[in-house]
Design a protein around this motif. Structure first.
Motif, PDB file in Angstrom:
ATOM      1  N   LYS A   2     -64.728  40.600  22.691  1.00  0.00           N
ATOM      2  CA  LYS A   2     -63.536  40.419  23.521  1.00  0.00           C
ATOM      3  C   LYS A   2     -62.800  39.147  23.140  1.00  0.00           C
ATOM      4  O   LYS A   2     -61.604  39.023  23.382  1.00  0.00           O
ATOM      5  CB  LYS A   2     -63.919  40.391  25.001  1.00  0.00           C
ATOM      6  N   LEU A   3     -63.508  38.215  22.541  1.00  0.00           N
ATOM      7  CA  LEU A   3     -62.871  36.969  22.107  1.00  0.00           C
ATOM      8  C   LEU A   3     -61.776  37.236  21.079  1.00  0.00           C
ATOM      9  O   LEU A   3     -60.720  36.611  21.130  1.00  0.00           O
ATOM     10  CB  LEU A   3     -63.917  36.030  21.488  1.00  0.00           C
ATOM     11  N   PHE A   4     -62.038  38.141  20.148  1.00  0.00           N
ATOM     12  CA  PHE A   4     -61.040  38.438  19.125  1.00  0.00           C
ATOM     13  C   PHE A   4     -59.763  38.976  19.767  1.00  0.00           C
ATOM     14  O   PHE A   4     -58.668  38.618  19.368  1.00  0.00           O
ATOM     15  CB  PHE A   4     -61.571  39.445  18.101  1.00  0.00           C
ATOM     16  N   TYR A   5     -59.920  39.837  20.747  1.00  0.00           N
ATOM     17  CA  TYR A   5     -58.737  40.389  21.418  1.00  0.00           C
ATOM     18  C   TYR A   5     -58.015  39.306  22.215  1.00  0.00           C
ATOM     19  O   TYR A   5     -56.785  39.205  22.172  1.00  0.00           O
ATOM     20  CB  TYR A   5     -59.128  41.551  22.339  1.00  0.00           C
ATOM     21  N   ALA A   6     -58.767  38.499  22.915  1.00  0.00           N
ATOM     22  CA  ALA A   6     -58.168  37.485  23.789  1.00  0.00           C
ATOM     23  C   ALA A   6     -57.493  36.354  23.017  1.00  0.00           C
ATOM     24  O   ALA A   6     -56.429  35.874  23.404  1.00  0.00           O
ATOM     25  CB  ALA A   6     -59.227  36.918  24.729  1.00  0.00           C
ATOM     26  N   GLU A   7     -58.115  35.935  21.925  1.00  0.00           N
ATOM     27  CA  GLU A   7     -57.644  34.738  21.222  1.00  0.00           C
ATOM     28  C   GLU A   7     -57.030  34.998  19.851  1.00  0.00           C
ATOM     29  O   GLU A   7     -56.361  34.138  19.313  1.00  0.00           O
ATOM     30  CB  GLU A   7     -58.812  33.756  21.053  1.00  0.00           C
ATOM     31  N   GLY A   8     -57.329  36.144  19.264  1.00  0.00           N
ATOM     32  CA  GLY A   8     -56.901  36.415  17.885  1.00  0.00           C
ATOM     33  C   GLY A   8     -58.028  36.102  16.936  1.00  0.00           C
ATOM     34  O   GLY A   8     -58.823  35.183  17.178  1.00  0.00           O
ATOM     35  N   ILE A   9     -58.110  36.838  15.858  1.00  0.00           N
ATOM     36  CA  ILE A   9     -59.263  36.690  14.968  1.00  0.00           C
ATOM     37  C   ILE A   9     -59.281  35.353  14.233  1.00  0.00           C
ATOM     38  O   ILE A   9     -60.343  34.810  13.966  1.00  0.00           O
ATOM     39  CB  ILE A   9     -59.380  37.862  13.981  1.00  0.00           C
ATOM     40  N   GLY A  10     -58.124  34.830  13.933  1.00  0.00           N
ATOM     41  CA  GLY A  10     -58.072  33.557  13.214  1.00  0.00           C
ATOM     42  C   GLY A  10     -58.470  32.367  14.067  1.00  0.00           C
ATOM     43  O   GLY A  10     -58.917  31.348  13.548  1.00  0.00           O
ATOM     44  N   ARG A  11     -58.329  32.499  15.363  1.00  0.00           N
ATOM     45  CA  ARG A  11     -58.616  31.380  16.268  1.00  0.00           C
ATOM     46  C   ARG A  11     -60.042  31.384  16.783  1.00  0.00           C
ATOM     47  O   ARG A  11     -60.448  30.456  17.475  1.00  0.00           O
ATOM     48  CB  ARG A  11     -57.639  31.425  17.440  1.00  0.00           C
ATOM     49  N   LEU A  76     -49.783  53.497  29.029  1.00  0.00           N
ATOM     50  CA  LEU A  76     -49.820  52.264  28.227  1.00  0.00           C
ATOM     51  C   LEU A  76     -48.981  51.174  28.881  1.00  0.00           C
ATOM     52  O   LEU A  76     -49.381  50.002  28.910  1.00  0.00           O
ATOM     53  CB  LEU A  76     -49.328  52.538  26.804  1.00  0.00           C
ATOM     54  N   ALA A  77     -47.828  51.539  29.433  1.00  0.00           N
ATOM     55  CA  ALA A  77     -46.987  50.554  30.128  1.00  0.00           C
ATOM     56  C   ALA A  77     -47.710  50.006  31.352  1.00  0.00           C
ATOM     57  O   ALA A  77     -47.646  48.798  31.631  1.00  0.00           O
ATOM     58  CB  ALA A  77     -45.654  51.185  30.524  1.00  0.00           C
ATOM     59  N   ARG A  78     -48.405  50.877  32.067  1.00  0.00           N
ATOM     60  CA  ARG A  78     -49.172  50.426  33.240  1.00  0.00           C
ATOM     61  C   ARG A  78     -50.241  49.421  32.813  1.00  0.00           C
ATOM     62  O   ARG A  78     -50.393  48.358  33.415  1.00  0.00           O
ATOM     63  CB  ARG A  78     -49.827  51.635  33.931  1.00  0.00           C
ATOM     64  N   VAL A  79     -50.966  49.734  31.748  1.00  0.00           N
ATOM     65  CA  VAL A  79     -52.006  48.834  31.237  1.00  0.00           C
ATOM     66  C   VAL A  79     -51.383  47.519  30.765  1.00  0.00           C
ATOM     67  O   VAL A  79     -51.931  46.440  30.975  1.00  0.00           O
ATOM     68  CB  VAL A  79     -52.799  49.528  30.098  1.00  0.00           C
ATOM     69  N   ALA A  80     -50.215  47.620  30.143  1.00  0.00           N
ATOM     70  CA  ALA A  80     -49.546  46.425  29.608  1.00  0.00           C
ATOM     71  C   ALA A  80     -49.085  45.471  30.700  1.00  0.00           C
ATOM     72  O   ALA A  80     -48.832  44.299  30.428  1.00  0.00           O
ATOM     73  CB  ALA A  80     -48.361  46.842  28.737  1.00  0.00           C
ATOM     74  N   ARG A  81     -49.008  45.946  31.904  1.00  0.00           N
ATOM     75  CA  ARG A  81     -48.610  45.069  33.015  1.00  0.00           C
ATOM     76  C   ARG A  81     -49.753  44.168  33.479  1.00  0.00           C
ATOM     77  O   ARG A  81     -49.529  43.237  34.241  1.00  0.00           O
ATOM     78  CB  ARG A  81     -48.070  45.916  34.170  1.00  0.00           C
ATOM     79  N   PRO A  83     -52.193  41.129  33.369  1.00  0.00           N
ATOM     80  CA  PRO A  83     -51.979  39.804  32.770  1.00  0.00           C
ATOM     81  C   PRO A  83     -52.818  39.518  31.527  1.00  0.00           C
ATOM     82  O   PRO A  83     -52.430  38.703  30.699  1.00  0.00           O
ATOM     83  CB  PRO A  83     -52.355  38.823  33.888  1.00  0.00           C
ATOM     84  N   ARG A  84     -53.940  40.195  31.370  1.00  0.00           N
ATOM     85  CA  ARG A  84     -54.776  39.946  30.193  1.00  0.00           C
ATOM     86  C   ARG A  84     -54.445  40.844  29.010  1.00  0.00           C
ATOM     87  O   ARG A  84     -55.072  40.744  27.966  1.00  0.00           O
ATOM     88  CB  ARG A  84     -56.255  40.086  30.557  1.00  0.00           C
ATOM     89  N   TRP A  85     -53.458  41.718  29.163  1.00  0.00           N
ATOM     90  CA  TRP A  85     -53.081  42.609  28.061  1.00  0.00           C
ATOM     91  C   TRP A  85     -52.415  41.791  26.971  1.00  0.00           C
ATOM     92  O   TRP A  85     -51.496  41.013  27.233  1.00  0.00           O
ATOM     93  CB  TRP A  85     -52.139  43.704  28.558  1.00  0.00           C
ATOM     94  N   LYS A  86     -52.873  41.947  25.763  1.00  0.00           N
ATOM     95  CA  LYS A  86     -52.358  41.158  24.641  1.00  0.00           C
ATOM     96  C   LYS A  86     -51.759  42.028  23.544  1.00  0.00           C
ATOM     97  O   LYS A  86     -51.530  41.563  22.444  1.00  0.00           O
ATOM     98  CB  LYS A  86     -53.488  40.329  24.022  1.00  0.00           C
ATOM     99  N   GLY A  87     -51.573  43.300  23.814  1.00  0.00           N
ATOM    100  CA  GLY A  87     -51.005  44.180  22.799  1.00  0.00           C
ATOM    101  C   GLY A  87     -52.068  45.028  22.132  1.00  0.00           C
ATOM    102  O   GLY A  87     -53.229  45.051  22.540  1.00  0.00           O
ATOM    103  N   CYS A  88     -51.656  45.719  21.116  1.00  0.00           N
ATOM    104  CA  CYS A  88     -52.554  46.584  20.354  1.00  0.00           C
ATOM    105  C   CYS A  88     -53.407  45.715  19.439  1.00  0.00           C
ATOM    106  O   CYS A  88     -52.884  45.035  18.549  1.00  0.00           O
ATOM    107  CB  CYS A  88     -51.734  47.583  19.537  1.00  0.00           C
ATOM    108  N   GLY A  89     -54.713  45.744  19.663  1.00  0.00           N
ATOM    109  CA  GLY A  89     -55.622  44.946  18.842  1.00  0.00           C
ATOM    110  C   GLY A  89     -55.558  45.295  17.368  1.00  0.00           C
ATOM    111  O   GLY A  89     -55.725  44.428  16.504  1.00  0.00           O
ATOM    112  N   PHE A  90     -55.297  46.557  17.058  1.00  0.00           N
ATOM    113  CA  PHE A  90     -55.212  46.986  15.667  1.00  0.00           C
ATOM    114  C   PHE A  90     -53.983  46.381  14.995  1.00  0.00           C
ATOM    115  O   PHE A  90     -54.074  45.879  13.869  1.00  0.00           O
ATOM    116  CB  PHE A  90     -55.161  48.522  15.593  1.00  0.00           C
ATOM    117  N   LEU A  91     -52.850  46.400  15.683  1.00  0.00           N
ATOM    118  CA  LEU A  91     -51.626  45.825  15.108  1.00  0.00           C
ATOM    119  C   LEU A  91     -51.693  44.308  15.038  1.00  0.00           C
ATOM    120  O   LEU A  91     -51.230  43.705  14.063  1.00  0.00           O
ATOM    121  CB  LEU A  91     -50.403  46.255  15.913  1.00  0.00           C
TER     122      LEU A  91
END
Length: 178
Positions: A2-11, A76-81, A83-91
């Motif tokens: 979950k860290l990769f999704y929350a922070e980004g893989i580079g961070r 997807l719009a409902r999920v995107a609302r 606060p922890r939604w950070k977008g598509c992890g694949f993209l």
């Protein structure tokens, strides 16, 4: 992971992943040869759950294929609302690794997107839709475009607008509308 999704893989460092997992770094490297393999495993672990979730939204939606496709976007719009939604992890991962096209995580992301497109084309072909493969590709473009603009504007209305456009495309390709 979950860290990769929350922070980004580079961070996120391997040390941070090991700490969060309650493992030593050595134990982590016993299971994964490199951080690259760990990132690929993170995305691979998201592949089937994401596809299953979207298929579930499609299957439970009432109406024809246009409404079923639109339901994916609406959910997807409902999920995107959240606060922890950070977008598509694949993209997001692909964007971080844009200079490394052979990276294992890029391959996992490409497979995920291709699997969704193939699944969607299969659903469309069984519902009286003309050119289901082309339609599925157009819907993926709308979805990923909406995900991308969401990273800039943080406004789920874009996903809903893409859903309405996708529904119009489905209706335009319906054998009943020809």
């Amino acid at each position: 992971m979950k860290l990769f999704y929350a922070e980004g893989i580079g961070r996120v460092s391997v040390d941070a992943v090991a700490e969060k997992a309650g493992l030593t770094k050595r134990t982590l490297y016993y299971h994964f040869k490199s951080k690259d393999d760990l990132v690929a495993a993170y995305l691979d672990g998201r592949d089937q759950p994401n596809l299953k979730q979207m298929a579930g939204w499609f299957d439970t939606a009432e109406g024809g294929p246009d409404r079923k496709v639109e339901a994916i976007f609406t959910n997807l719009a409902r999920v995107a609302r959240h606060p922890r939604w950070k977008g598509c992890g694949f993209l997001r991962t692909a964007a971080e690794l844009a200079a490394l096209p052979g990276h294992p995580a890029i391959k996992v992301g490409a497979r995920h997107k291709a699997n969704f497109e193939k699944w969607l084309a299969g659903e469309m072909s069984g519902r009286g839709i003309l050119e289901p493969q082309a339609l599925a590709r157009e819907i993926v473009l709308l979805m990923d475009g909406a995900f991308s603009i969401m990273l800039i504007h943080r406004n789920p209305d874009y996903i809903e607008a893409a859903g309405r456009a996708a529904a119009m495309l489905v209706r335009a390709r319906s054998k009943n509308s020809v």
